[in-house]
Design an enzyme around this catalytic site. Structure first.
Site, mmCIF file in Angstrom:
data_model
loop_
_atom_site.group_PDB
_atom_site.id
_atom_site.type_symbol
_atom_site.label_atom_id
_atom_site.label_comp_id
_atom_site.label_asym_id
_atom_site.label_seq_id
_atom_site.Cartn_x
_atom_site.Cartn_y
_atom_site.Cartn_z
ATOM 1 N N TRP A 169 -34.235 -11.781 -5.261
ATOM 2 C CA TRP A 169 -34.873 -13.093 -5.386
ATOM 3 C C TRP A 169 -34.278 -13.952 -6.484
ATOM 4 O O TRP A 169 -34.497 -15.159 -6.495
ATOM 5 C CB TRP A 169 -36.372 -12.928 -5.652
ATOM 6 C CG TRP A 169 -36.726 -11.963 -6.749
ATOM 7 C CD1 TRP A 169 -37.163 -10.676 -6.591
ATOM 8 C CD2 TRP A 169 -36.687 -12.181 -8.172
ATOM 9 N NE1 TRP A 169 -37.387 -10.086 -7.813
ATOM 10 C CE2 TRP A 169 -37.094 -10.990 -8.798
ATOM 11 C CE3 TRP A 169 -36.340 -13.277 -8.971
ATOM 12 C CZ2 TRP A 169 -37.166 -10.844 -10.182
ATOM 13 C CZ3 TRP A 169 -36.393 -13.143 -10.351
ATOM 14 C CH2 TRP A 169 -36.806 -11.943 -10.945
ATOM 15 N N LYS A 190 -31.239 -9.089 4.928
ATOM 16 C CA LYS A 190 -32.661 -9.072 4.573
ATOM 17 C C LYS A 190 -32.821 -9.617 3.155
ATOM 18 O O LYS A 190 -32.610 -8.918 2.170
ATOM 19 C CB LYS A 190 -33.250 -7.658 4.629
ATOM 20 C CG LYS A 190 -34.795 -7.677 4.568
ATOM 21 C CD LYS A 190 -35.387 -6.408 4.034
ATOM 22 C CE LYS A 190 -35.466 -6.384 2.531
ATOM 23 N NZ LYS A 190 -36.395 -7.425 1.964
ATOM 24 N N PRO A 191 -33.185 -10.893 3.035
ATOM 25 C CA PRO A 191 -33.435 -11.449 1.703
ATOM 26 C C PRO A 191 -34.767 -10.955 1.157
ATOM 27 O O PRO A 191 -35.611 -10.434 1.901
ATOM 28 C CB PRO A 191 -33.459 -12.956 1.962
ATOM 29 C CG PRO A 191 -33.882 -13.081 3.390
ATOM 30 C CD PRO A 191 -33.359 -11.883 4.113
ATOM 31 N N ASP A 192 -34.967 -11.130 -0.138
ATOM 32 C CA ASP A 192 -36.238 -10.778 -0.744
ATOM 33 C C ASP A 192 -37.358 -11.613 -0.131
ATOM 34 O O ASP A 192 -37.164 -12.774 0.254
ATOM 35 C CB ASP A 192 -36.180 -11.016 -2.253
ATOM 36 C CG ASP A 192 -37.424 -10.535 -2.957
ATOM 37 O OD1 ASP A 192 -37.490 -9.347 -3.302
ATOM 38 O OD2 ASP A 192 -38.350 -11.360 -3.148
ATOM 39 N N GLY A 241 -29.980 -5.204 -6.574
ATOM 40 C CA GLY A 241 -31.365 -5.039 -6.979
ATOM 41 C C GLY A 241 -31.516 -3.952 -8.024
ATOM 42 O O GLY A 241 -30.609 -3.695 -8.813
ATOM 43 N N GLU A 297 -25.026 -3.274 -6.605
ATOM 44 C CA GLU A 297 -25.024 -3.940 -7.904
ATOM 45 C C GLU A 297 -26.440 -3.856 -8.440
ATOM 46 O O GLU A 297 -27.357 -4.471 -7.906
ATOM 47 C CB GLU A 297 -24.550 -5.399 -7.773
ATOM 48 C CG GLU A 297 -24.125 -5.963 -9.130
ATOM 49 C CD GLU A 297 -24.842 -7.232 -9.492
ATOM 50 O OE1 GLU A 297 -26.010 -7.122 -9.934
ATOM 51 O OE2 GLU A 297 -24.260 -8.307 -9.358
ATOM 52 N N LEU A 298 -26.616 -3.050 -9.503
ATOM 53 C CA LEU A 298 -27.944 -2.643 -9.934
ATOM 54 C C LEU A 298 -28.297 -3.195 -11.308
ATOM 55 O O LEU A 298 -27.840 -4.258 -11.684
ATOM 56 C CB LEU A 298 -28.022 -1.115 -9.894
ATOM 57 C CG LEU A 298 -27.578 -0.494 -8.546
ATOM 58 C CD1 LEU A 298 -27.581 1.022 -8.622
ATOM 59 C CD2 LEU A 298 -28.438 -0.996 -7.398
ATOM 60 N N CYS A 313 -28.717 -10.633 -13.559
ATOM 61 C CA CYS A 313 -28.262 -9.250 -13.709
ATOM 62 C C CYS A 313 -27.258 -9.086 -14.838
ATOM 63 O O CYS A 313 -27.203 -8.034 -15.480
ATOM 64 C CB CYS A 313 -27.667 -8.762 -12.390
ATOM 65 S SG CYS A 313 -26.321 -9.787 -11.759
ATOM 66 N N GLU A 318 -34.565 -2.203 -18.943
ATOM 67 C CA GLU A 318 -34.276 -3.601 -18.621
ATOM 68 C C GLU A 318 -35.564 -4.406 -18.553
ATOM 69 O O GLU A 318 -36.504 -4.047 -17.844
ATOM 70 C CB GLU A 318 -33.528 -3.677 -17.292
ATOM 71 C CG GLU A 318 -33.091 -5.077 -16.909
ATOM 72 C CD GLU A 318 -32.310 -5.097 -15.600
ATOM 73 O OE1 GLU A 318 -31.452 -5.972 -15.445
ATOM 74 O OE2 GLU A 318 -32.581 -4.233 -14.737
#
Length: 540
Positions: free
Chosen positions: A180, A204-206, A255, A277-278, A311, A409
């Site tokens: 998002w 699939k977007p948020d 995410g 990518e976290l 991020c 985080e």
């Protein structure tokens, strides 16, 4: 800003809510016809909808149809049919479509930015970053895809007589699960590379930001990408995310690290690839020779862009003893000069957080740190007077390992300051924890900073810049080390991840076996002699 009195003088300048009578875009994204035109693109037949509310004012924004696992199956079926023809489309034609997308995004950027702001609440200047980066990505692969994907020649085992070519063939249908915080950008940039390589996409977007992703799909079709090639489904990740992993030929996810692990396990079970990518707990280092004005300005952008919901933003700043006090003075002053507001206009430096859940997380991290002895240099409070999910840009000092925000985080406008005595100590502390996404080093000795960068465990390191230098350099790969992910977006790696490597060898005149009645033993001796000869000739 007085930490004990969030409304006191010296705090962020406040802009009031916008006036619908004088703002022609005030109800733009709420028009039912507009929302219906976007959501018509969804593969969603279950008859249920989910309400989406805008973080700007917590007012209802849209009711988004929800997809079922059966809809995911249908989306993949459509995408697979479309991908067959798309894979046969010349790469040059795909590139032309991406260059048209570049122009469309720039032409319609006001509309795009408005919608991003409605869905996320972010300041307009940070919403602008999204169409900018999508346009850059479309142009980059629109110019370079053919070069990255071209068949290459390799040396054959027998010089002249063995011709070897390496092809890059598309994987098939790529599942893209996007977050998002950058709903237009991250919904498109990974998929742009996938379709450049000849794949189809099921996205699939948020759930909070489906509309921005659907606007991206509309622009792709207008640019010449077949509509069936880019399918969009909507719904809770726990409900339909597994169905995507079960059917994709490759999965791209941005995410949390916890969800990334689940996706990696699912992909491993099916023996398919994924790029993840976290999370990150990114460090910024201010060395003793840094330009402190530039460092303070960069630290503000590094920590508070998009309200810290980025991020690659910084949550830990390590400052050399020799300059610590002078840097802190400048950093706090610049932070307190930020303008907070929830309007669609230019001029705000920071908007609200995305949701009540995010606000609660940020509040809990700050309260926990303060209760355990951390000092608030500025900020530290929620600001319900500005909007439902505002939290002040906050600088902490004296954060220690027992505090939640030390290693976990926060993903909000909160940053912790630490002194260091020598650069080896700074690098060791910056490498603490399990993350490794982004880092920044401020120093007037570029060569020294680049040397230190090689010792930082991060996929990207910016010298005298927060994050934009690497993120906007499209020919350079971007991604994380350790628990910040695997795989890379951007550059050659960003498109080649969506391909399978295929080697094709053509043999002429001789075969690999005894010739003209030669015995197996004689053949072995000839081959041994050839091996020795090839070594003497310098052959690999």
């Amino acid at each position: 800003m007085n930490a004990q009195n969030p409304a006191s003088a010296g705090g962020p300048v406040v802009e009031g809510p916008r006036d619908p009578e004088h703002d022609p875009r005030a109800s733009y994204a709420l028009e039912p016809e507009y929302v219906a035109a976007l959501t018509e693109r969804l593969v969603a037949t279950g008859g249920t909808t989910a309400e989406v509310r805008s973080p700007l004012n917590d007012a209802p924004l849209a009711h988004v149809p929800q997809s079922t696992p059966a809809d995911v199956v249908e989306a993949f079926a459509r995408a697979r049919r479309a991908q067959i023809g798309w894979a046969r489309t010349p790469v040059e034609a795909r590139q032309r479509a991406l260059l048209r997308l570049h122009d469309l995004v720039l032409d319609r950027q006001d509309e795009i930015i408005d919608l991003i702001q409605w869905e996320t609440g972010k300041a307009r200047k940070h919403a602008f970053d999204e169409p900018l980066h999508v346009a850059l990505t479309a142009r980059y692969y629109g110019r370079t895809a053919a070069r990255h994907l071209a068949t290459t020649r390799r040396p054959g085992v027998v010089p002249v007589l063995t011709r070897v070519e390496v092809n890059r063939v598309p994987k098939g249908v790529v599942g893209i699960i996007s977050p998002w915080n950058y709903p237009f950008d991250l919904a498109l940039i990974d998929g742009i590379a996938a379709i450049a390589a000849g794949n189809a996409v099921v996205a699939k977007p948020d759930a909070q930001t489906v509309l921005s992703a659907l606007l991206g799909a509309e622009l792709l079709e207008q640019a010449g990408i077949p509509r069936e090639l880019w399918q969009v489904v909507a719904g809770d990740g726990a409900e339909i995310g597994g169905a995507i992993v079960e059917r994709a030929d490759y999965v791209c996810f941005t995410g949390s690290t916890a969800t990334g692990r689940l996706i990696a396990r699912g992909c491993a079970d099916r023996l398919i690839g994924c790029s993840l990518e976290l999370g990150g707990k990114n460090p910024l280092l201010v060395l003793r020779d840094a330009d402190l004005e530039k460092a303070a300005e960069g630290a503000v952008r590094a920590s508070f862009s998009n309200s810290g919901q980025l991020c690659v933003s910084m949550e830990r700043i390590f400052v050399a003893d020799q300059v610590y006090d002078r840097f802190v003075e400048r950093f706090v002053a610049r932070t307190e000069a930020l303008t907070l507001g929830s309007t669609l206009e230019w001029g705000n430096d920071m908007g609200p957080l995305i949701s009540r859940q995010q606000l609660d997380t940020v509040t809990a991290h700050v309260d926990d740190a303060v209760a355990k002895g951390a000092r608030v240099l500025t900020g530290g409070h929620a600001r319900p007077d500005l909007g439902p999910y505002f939290f002040e840009p906050t600088i902490l000092e004296g954060v220690s390992p027992e505090m939640t925000c030390f290693g976990r985080e926060t993903f909000g406008p909160v940053v912790s300051l630490y002194r260091f005595h020598d650069e080896a100590d700074a690098i060791a502390r910056a490498n603490g924890g399990e993350y490794g996404l982004n880092a920044s080093i401020y120093s007037q000795d570029g060569a020294r900073a680049r040397f230190l960068a090689r010792h930082v465990k991060a996929g990207t390191v910016n010298i005298n810049e927060a994050f934009a230098a690497t993120f906007a350099s499209l020919d350079a790969p971007m991604g994380g080390m350790r628990e910040s992910g695997t795989g890379r977006r951007q550059g050659a790696e960003g498109v080649l991840r969506y391909t399978e490597t295929q080697s094709v060898a053509t043999q002429r005149l001789i075969r690999f076996g005894p010739q003209l009645g030669m015995s197996d033993e004689a053949y072995a001796k000839v081959m041994n002699a050839n091996l020795r000869l090839m070594k003497k000739l310098g052959r690999a």
